[in-house]
Design an enzyme around this catalytic site. Structure first.
Site, mmCIF file in Angstrom:
data_model
loop_
_atom_site.group_PDB
_atom_site.id
_atom_site.type_symbol
_atom_site.label_atom_id
_atom_site.label_comp_id
_atom_site.label_asym_id
_atom_site.label_seq_id
_atom_site.Cartn_x
_atom_site.Cartn_y
_atom_site.Cartn_z
ATOM 1 N N CYS A 66 0.852 -1.186 0.041
ATOM 2 C CA CYS A 66 -0.086 0.307 -0.021
ATOM 3 C C CYS A 66 0.911 1.143 -0.063
ATOM 4 O O CYS A 66 0.801 2.405 -0.913
ATOM 5 C CB CYS A 66 -1.088 -0.125 1.067
ATOM 6 S SG CYS A 66 -0.264 -0.024 2.782
ATOM 7 N N HIS A 120 -2.237 1.015 6.933
ATOM 8 C CA HIS A 120 -2.653 0.861 5.453
ATOM 9 C C HIS A 120 -2.898 2.478 4.965
ATOM 10 O O HIS A 120 -3.642 3.269 5.856
ATOM 11 C CB HIS A 120 -3.949 -0.020 5.363
ATOM 12 C CG HIS A 120 -4.280 -0.127 3.982
ATOM 13 N ND1 HIS A 120 -3.425 -0.971 3.270
ATOM 14 C CD2 HIS A 120 -5.242 0.152 3.047
ATOM 15 C CE1 HIS A 120 -4.164 -1.241 2.102
ATOM 16 N NE2 HIS A 120 -5.194 -0.512 2.202
ATOM 17 N N HIS A 136 -5.713 1.681 -3.988
ATOM 18 C CA HIS A 136 -4.540 1.157 -3.002
ATOM 19 C C HIS A 136 -4.269 -0.102 -3.321
ATOM 20 O O HIS A 136 -4.921 -0.739 -4.288
ATOM 21 C CB HIS A 136 -5.347 1.316 -1.558
ATOM 22 C CG HIS A 136 -6.419 0.382 -1.375
ATOM 23 N ND1 HIS A 136 -6.608 -0.778 -0.641
ATOM 24 C CD2 HIS A 136 -7.596 0.362 -2.008
ATOM 25 C CE1 HIS A 136 -7.559 -1.431 -0.574
ATOM 26 N NE2 HIS A 136 -8.429 -0.833 -1.585
#
Length: 165
Positions: A66, A120, A136
């Protein structure tokens, strides 16, 4: 011993998805247009990677994690970011969970899998009323566009940060 080192490496990588400098333009209308245009370019560049697999510590078209996707995409425009999602969450202007302030090109952060710290990150591609769509790299599906309306992301959403000004 080899398994222990591999496990340690996996632990380090999964707890962060890392570099540091926010871009700032003046607040004139001319520069606001430039930021918007740059945001579109960044979104387009990140979106060109849709379908590319997830790769732990990946920062290339052979695979992205990510923060590697965010790091590499912004780097194309000479915007230096930290390499980990946790460190990326410390730069720019923090907007909290204020969806109304979200703009294309902002970074969106999550604490997934009941983690105690951010692990994340994605790039905001669209803001629709109370929904944010973002590009992402997901561990299960690679580079994709997701929504804060999806329960997984709705429950783990932590903050937005403005990098482009």
């Amino acid at each position: 011993m080899k398994q222990l080192l591999s496990l340690l490496l996996l632990l380090i990588i999964f707890t962060s998805c890392n570099s540091s400098k926010a871009v700032s333009n003046s607040t004139s209308k001319k520069n606001a247009g430039k930021a918007s245009s740059l945001a579109e370019q960044i979104i387009n560049s990140a979106s060109e990677n849709i379908g590319i697999r997830y790769k732990m510590a990946g920062t290339t078209k052979s695979g992205y994690d990510c923060s590697g996707l965010v790091y590499s995409t912004f780097d194309l425009y000479d915007i230096k970011l930290p390499r980990s999602s946790f460190e990326q969450s410390k730069i720019g202007i923090e907007l909290g969970k204020n969806v109304e302030k979200a703009k294309k090109g902002d970074l969106i952060f999550f604490k997934t899998n009941k983690r105690s710290k951010i692990n994340h990150v994605g790039i905001v591609t669209e803001v629709l009323d109370d929904e944010i769509r973002f590009v992402h790299s997901s561990t299960s599906r690679g580079v994709i566009i997701s929504s804060t309306k999806e329960p997984y992301y709705q429950n783990s959403f932590v903050q937005l940060n403005r990098i482009l000004q």
